[in-house]
Scaffold this motif. Structure first.
Motif, PDB file in Angstrom:
ATOM      1  N   ILE A 172       7.736   9.458   6.835  1.00 24.12           N
ATOM      2  CA  ILE A 172       6.751  10.547   6.852  1.00 24.12           C
ATOM      3  C   ILE A 172       5.709  10.288   5.762  1.00 24.12           C
ATOM      4  CG2 ILE A 172       6.393  13.041   6.622  1.00 24.12           C
ATOM      5  CD1 ILE A 172       9.179  13.438   7.826  1.00 24.12           C
ATOM      6  N   ASN A 173       4.487  10.109   6.229  1.00 22.10           N
ATOM      7  CA  ASN A 173       3.380   9.826   5.309  1.00 22.10           C
ATOM      8  C   ASN A 173       2.773  11.157   4.853  1.00 22.10           C
ATOM      9  OD1 ASN A 173       0.117   8.316   5.559  1.00 22.10           O
ATOM     10  ND2 ASN A 173       1.588   8.167   3.916  1.00 22.10           N
ATOM     11  N   MET A 174       2.579  11.318   3.524  1.00 19.64           N
ATOM     12  CA  MET A 174       2.017  12.568   2.998  1.00 19.64           C
ATOM     13  C   MET A 174       0.852  12.223   2.071  1.00 19.64           C
ATOM     14  SD  MET A 174       5.366  14.726   1.962  1.00 19.64           S
ATOM     15  CE  MET A 174       5.440  16.296   2.792  1.00 19.64           C
ATOM     16  N   PRO A 175      -0.152  13.080   2.027  1.00 16.65           N
ATOM     17  CA  PRO A 175      -1.264  12.804   1.099  1.00 16.65           C
ATOM     18  C   PRO A 175      -0.760  12.740  -0.345  1.00 16.65           C
ATOM     19  CG  PRO A 175      -1.677  14.798   2.429  1.00 16.65           C
ATOM     20  CD  PRO A 175      -0.318  14.310   2.796  1.00 16.65           C
ATOM     21  N   THR A 176       0.106  13.684  -0.709  1.00 17.18           N
ATOM     22  CA  THR A 176       0.775  13.605  -2.021  1.00 17.18           C
ATOM     23  C   THR A 176       2.189  14.157  -1.859  1.00 17.18           C
ATOM     24  OG1 THR A 176      -0.144  15.767  -2.527  1.00 17.18           O
ATOM     25  CG2 THR A 176      -1.205  13.894  -3.616  1.00 17.18           C
ATOM     26  N   LEU A 177       3.136  13.574  -2.597  1.00 12.32           N
ATOM     27  CA  LEU A 177       4.503  14.080  -2.530  1.00 12.32           C
ATOM     28  C   LEU A 177       4.598  15.311  -3.437  1.00 12.32           C
ATOM     29  CD1 LEU A 177       6.719  10.832  -2.616  1.00 12.32           C
ATOM     30  CD2 LEU A 177       5.733  12.008  -0.662  1.00 12.32           C
ATOM     31  N   PRO A 178       5.294  16.377  -3.003  1.00  9.07           N
ATOM     32  CA  PRO A 178       5.383  17.592  -3.832  1.00  9.07           C
ATOM     33  C   PRO A 178       6.145  17.331  -5.131  1.00  9.07           C
ATOM     34  CG  PRO A 178       6.918  17.700  -1.990  1.00  9.07           C
ATOM     35  CD  PRO A 178       6.107  16.462  -1.774  1.00  9.07           C
ATOM     36  N   LEU A 179       5.742  18.009  -6.197  1.00  6.10           N
ATOM     37  CA  LEU A 179       6.403  17.824  -7.494  1.00  6.10           C
ATOM     38  C   LEU A 179       7.052  19.132  -7.953  1.00  6.10           C
ATOM     39  CD1 LEU A 179       3.709  15.750  -9.451  1.00  6.10           C
ATOM     40  CD2 LEU A 179       5.663  14.896  -8.148  1.00  6.10           C
ATOM     41  N   THR A 180       8.107  19.014  -8.759  1.00  3.69           N
ATOM     42  CA  THR A 180       8.730  20.204  -9.358  1.00  3.69           C
ATOM     43  C   THR A 180       7.931  20.595 -10.604  1.00  3.69           C
ATOM     44  OG1 THR A 180      10.101  18.908 -10.834  1.00  3.69           O
ATOM     45  CG2 THR A 180      11.038  19.398  -8.690  1.00  3.69           C
ATOM     46  N   ASN A 181       8.316  21.709 -11.228  1.00  3.47           N
ATOM     47  CA  ASN A 181       7.646  22.129 -12.465  1.00  3.47           C
ATOM     48  C   ASN A 181       7.766  21.075 -13.561  1.00  3.47           C
ATOM     49  OD1 ASN A 181       7.053  24.436 -11.214  1.00  3.47           O
ATOM     50  ND2 ASN A 181       8.778  25.619 -12.090  1.00  3.47           N
ATOM     51  N   HIS A 182       8.830  20.271 -13.471  1.00  3.33           N
ATOM     52  CA  HIS A 182       9.022  19.229 -14.498  1.00  3.33           C
ATOM     53  C   HIS A 182       8.296  17.947 -14.139  1.00  3.33           C
ATOM     54  CE1 HIS A 182      11.993  21.702 -16.447  1.00  3.33           C
ATOM     55  NE2 HIS A 182      12.557  21.915 -15.278  1.00  3.33           N
ATOM     56  N   GLY A 183       7.548  17.970 -13.056  1.00 11.06           N
ATOM     57  CA  GLY A 183       6.753  16.796 -12.688  1.00 11.06           C
ATOM     58  C   GLY A 183       7.541  15.741 -11.931  1.00 11.06           C
ATOM     59  N   ASN A 209       0.796  -1.238   0.000  1.00  8.05           N
ATOM     60  CA  ASN A 209       0.000   0.000   0.000  1.00  8.05           C
ATOM     61  C   ASN A 209       0.822   1.278   0.000  1.00  8.05           C
ATOM     62  OD1 ASN A 209      -2.559  -1.233  -0.101  1.00  8.05           O
ATOM     63  ND2 ASN A 209      -2.239  -1.881   2.018  1.00  8.05           N
ATOM     64  N   VAL A 210       2.012   1.169  -0.572  1.00  9.85           N
ATOM     65  CA  VAL A 210       2.802   2.395  -0.772  1.00  9.85           C
ATOM     66  C   VAL A 210       2.633   2.774  -2.251  1.00  9.85           C
ATOM     67  CG1 VAL A 210       5.143   3.342  -0.884  1.00  9.85           C
ATOM     68  CG2 VAL A 210       4.487   1.895   1.036  1.00  9.85           C
ATOM     69  N   ASP A 211       2.086   3.974  -2.507  1.00  9.49           N
ATOM     70  CA  ASP A 211       1.883   4.386  -3.905  1.00  9.49           C
ATOM     71  C   ASP A 211       3.203   4.833  -4.517  1.00  9.49           C
ATOM     72  OD1 ASP A 211      -0.701   3.958  -3.274  1.00  9.49           O
ATOM     73  OD2 ASP A 211      -1.181   6.083  -2.923  1.00  9.49           O
ATOM     74  N   VAL A 212       3.896   5.667  -3.773  1.00 10.48           N
ATOM     75  CA  VAL A 212       5.187   6.159  -4.247  1.00 10.48           C
ATOM     76  C   VAL A 212       5.979   6.653  -3.030  1.00 10.48           C
ATOM     77  CG1 VAL A 212       4.292   8.486  -4.725  1.00 10.48           C
ATOM     78  CG2 VAL A 212       6.299   7.713  -5.934  1.00 10.48           C
ATOM     79  N   SER A 213       7.302   6.609  -3.145  1.00  5.00           N
ATOM     80  CA  SER A 213       8.111   7.050  -2.005  1.00  5.00           C
ATOM     81  C   SER A 213       9.320   7.840  -2.489  1.00  5.00           C
ATOM     82  CB  SER A 213       8.579   5.850  -1.182  1.00  5.00           C
ATOM     83  OG  SER A 213       9.528   5.131  -1.925  1.00  5.00           O
ATOM     84  N   GLY A 221       0.428   6.921   0.391  1.00  3.02           N
ATOM     85  CA  GLY A 221      -0.248   5.624   0.448  1.00  3.02           C
ATOM     86  C   GLY A 221      -0.718   5.339   1.862  1.00  3.02           C
ATOM     87  N   SER A 222      -1.488   4.255   2.011  1.00  2.00           N
ATOM     88  CA  SER A 222      -2.119   4.016   3.305  1.00  2.00           C
ATOM     89  C   SER A 222      -1.327   3.037   4.175  1.00  2.00           C
ATOM     90  CB  SER A 222      -3.531   3.447   3.068  1.00  2.00           C
ATOM     91  OG  SER A 222      -3.390   2.268   2.302  1.00  2.00           O
ATOM     92  N   GLU A 223      -0.144   2.669   3.739  1.00  3.65           N
ATOM     93  CA  GLU A 223       0.605   1.643   4.470  1.00  3.65           C
ATOM     94  C   GLU A 223       1.091   2.150   5.829  1.00  3.65           C
ATOM     95  OE1 GLU A 223       0.934  -1.419   5.292  1.00  3.65           O
ATOM     96  OE2 GLU A 223       1.312  -1.981   3.200  1.00  3.65           O
ATOM     97  N   ASP A 224       1.148   1.194   6.755  1.00  7.26           N
ATOM     98  CA  ASP A 224       1.598   1.484   8.098  1.00  7.26           C
ATOM     99  C   ASP A 224       3.145   1.482   8.143  1.00  7.26           C
ATOM    100  OD1 ASP A 224       0.802   1.447  10.987  1.00  7.26           O
ATOM    101  OD2 ASP A 224       2.182  -0.261  10.924  1.00  7.26           O
TER     102      ASP A 224
END
Ligand code: AMP
Length: 501
Positions: A478-489, A432-436, A453-456
């Motif tokens: 550190i669990n985040m709702p979304t990881l921040p992205l640069t202008n280049h994605g 349940n890790v979407d991205v890290s 992601g929702s993983e413990d």
């Protein structure tokens, strides 16, 4: 010209047969006895496993003992090359390495510990084997210096450790260059700190043999109990340390030498692996004013070190200790983003290396080898490889090279080389890790894993612990709702680092 590192061993054994070559916490061995034990192992492998084959890998389950070195040299006598496997690695990672290698056999050099299926105990080999001198001579007569000597596995950004394959030639070149630069002699008493699956130990082993010195294998626990370490250094009149910066730091941090009883007859302190903090250097220098201090620089792929700097002047707190100049028979240069050579002080570029120290390549990784060891851009007309270190460096006003930073996401954490992307790849495989994204906070010396992601956290830690060595497990999650992205994605690592600070 020497065709094998066995020439170093044989020459010292002929000169000093009864001298102590290696010492561990349980025993000592003379040069002559060490050769006999290693020859038994060589005969055993040659007859039972190699059967005429040469240049094949043999794995060694290592410990901090003489038997590990006996296994290494036995493998060399058999005409093959060794890979050190540490039981500190999780089983999955050990199996992955062994699968990749497909070794002729696995030798267990440990005195204690549960049996490993398929591994042969070194002590059994020594007890049951008679040396076959003729067989070993035939093997040695057929050796060439480009034969592989060892492979060392380091962290790989693709999630699979990379096996760096080093030849006899490269190690012979290294010890000659060291001797040229520092003039070691047979009075050198080395205290080996680095584990045998880490290339700093290569310098201890082969410099000892080159000069006919003595090498003490310091138990790992002494580095957690510095009083024992200091007593050992004093009692055994240790005079030569080739240590990771992190080890030298341990003794400076506790101000060990404020107690004059702990002053030992230090002649050389050579440090490498990461930037030496000035206060640590100054502390050692103050207490050992006559010793020779050397900053050694280089990655495993060029056989330990390609540059050195004799730190014989004072440094103020905001100075940095240069990495200096290339060793003899090695060329280093800086390339800018357009592959143009940099010769102006203060301009940073990628440090590239050319010379006999270059590895044969990565084991079974042709593409990776081609990209890390490309054709020399200045000599496109014939096969001439360089190694692109991924390190950024610049010249100071005295045209001494100075280390600046990495181009990529490789870090050094207490002497361990870690590709942060390797941790990410494995964390991303947790259900349940979407991205890290992994960040290293230099201040706190913490590896931090940010994930979406929702993983413990506990599950992630457990999963990582099965796949990665302990030193690669993040200290913070550190669990985040979304990881921040640069202008280049791309994931914005700078922003994440700022969050962590
Ligand atoms: P390893 O292959 O484990 O020896 O790690 C090699 C890397 O450690 C180099 O590419 C550098 O990033 C770093 N390194 C080695 N020696 C030094 C040094 N003297 N100063 C700063 N960084 C170093």
């Amino acid at each position: 010209m020497k065709e094998s590192v066995l020439c170093l061993l044989n020459e010292s054994a002929n000169k000093f047969p009864q001298k102590i070559a290696f010492v561990d916490i349980d025993r000592k061995v003379t040069y002559s006895d060490f050769v006999s034990e290693a020859k038994k192992v060589g005969t055993f492998i040659a007859i039972n496993y190699a059967k005429g084959l040469r240049n094949r890998p043999v794995a060694v389950i290592i410990d901090r003992n003489i038997d590990t070195l006996t296994a290494f040299f036995g493998i060399i006598f058999s005409g093959n090359f060794y890979t050190a496997i540490s039981m500190d690695l999780p089983e999955d990672r050990r199996n992955l390495i062994i699968e990749e290698l497909n070794p002729l056999c696995i030798i267990d050099a440990r005195k204690k510990g549960a049996e490993i299926s398929g591994a042969i105990k070194l002590s059994n080999i020594i007890e049951s084997t008679q040396i076959n001198e003729q067989l070993l001579k035939n093997i040695q007569d057929n050796s060439i210096d480009t034969d592989p000597l060892y492979t060392l596995f380091t962290s790989g950004s693709t999630g699979v450790p990379k096996g760096v394959l080093i030849s006899h030639h490269s190690v012979l070149d290294l010890v000659e260059a060291f001797n040229d630069a520092f003039g070691f002699d047979s009075d050198c008493v080395f205290a080996n700190q680095a584990p045998f699956d880490f290339d700093v130990s290569v310098k201890d082993i082969y410099n000892t043999l080159y000069v006919g010195g003595t090498m003490h294998i310091i138990p790992k626990k002494f580095f957690i109990m510095p009083k024992m370490l200091l007593t050992y250094l004093v009692e055994n009149k240790i005079n030569t340390l080739i240590w990771a910066v992190s080890a030298a730091r341990i003794l400076a941090d506790i101000k060990a030498f404020d107690n004059p009883e702990y002053i030992f007859p230090l002649k050389y302190l050579m440090f490498s692996g990461e930037v030496m903090p000035i206060h640590v250097f100054n502390y050692w220098k103050k207490h050992f004013p006559k010793a020779c201090f050397v900053n050694l620089y280089g990655p495993t792929e060029i056989t330990c070190n390609c540059t050195y700097y004799k730190a014989d002047r004072e440094f103020s707190d905001d100075d940095i200790i240069p990495i200096g100049h290339a060793f003899r028979n090695t060329r280093v240069f800086l390339l800018d983003d357009n592959d143009k050579i940099i010769t102006t002080p203060g301009i940073s570029g990628e440090l590239c290396v050319e010379g006999s120290g270059l590895a044969l390549g990565y084991w079974k990784m042709e593409e990776k080898t081609a990209s890390a060891f490309p054709q020399n851009p200045f000599l496109p007309e014939f096969g001439n490889r360089i190694y692109r270190t991924g390190d950024l460096a610049y010249y100071n006003e005295s045209m001494e090279l100075c280390y600046s930073s990495r181009k990529d996401f490789q870090i050094k954490h207490f002497g361990h080389r870690i590709e942060l992307q390797e941790i990410e790849r494995i964390a991303n495989a947790v259900p349940n890790v979407d991205v890290s994204c992994c960040i290293y906070n230099k201040e706190s010396e913490h590896i931090i894993l940010f994930y979406q992601g929702s993983e413990d956290k506990k599950h992630i830690t457990r999963y990582l612990a099965k796949k990665l060595p302990k030193y690669m497990i993040p200290h913070e999650f550190i669990n985040m709702p979304t990881l921040p992205l640069t202008n280049h994605g791309k994931i914005d690592r700078k922003k994440l680092l700022a969050t962590a600070e």
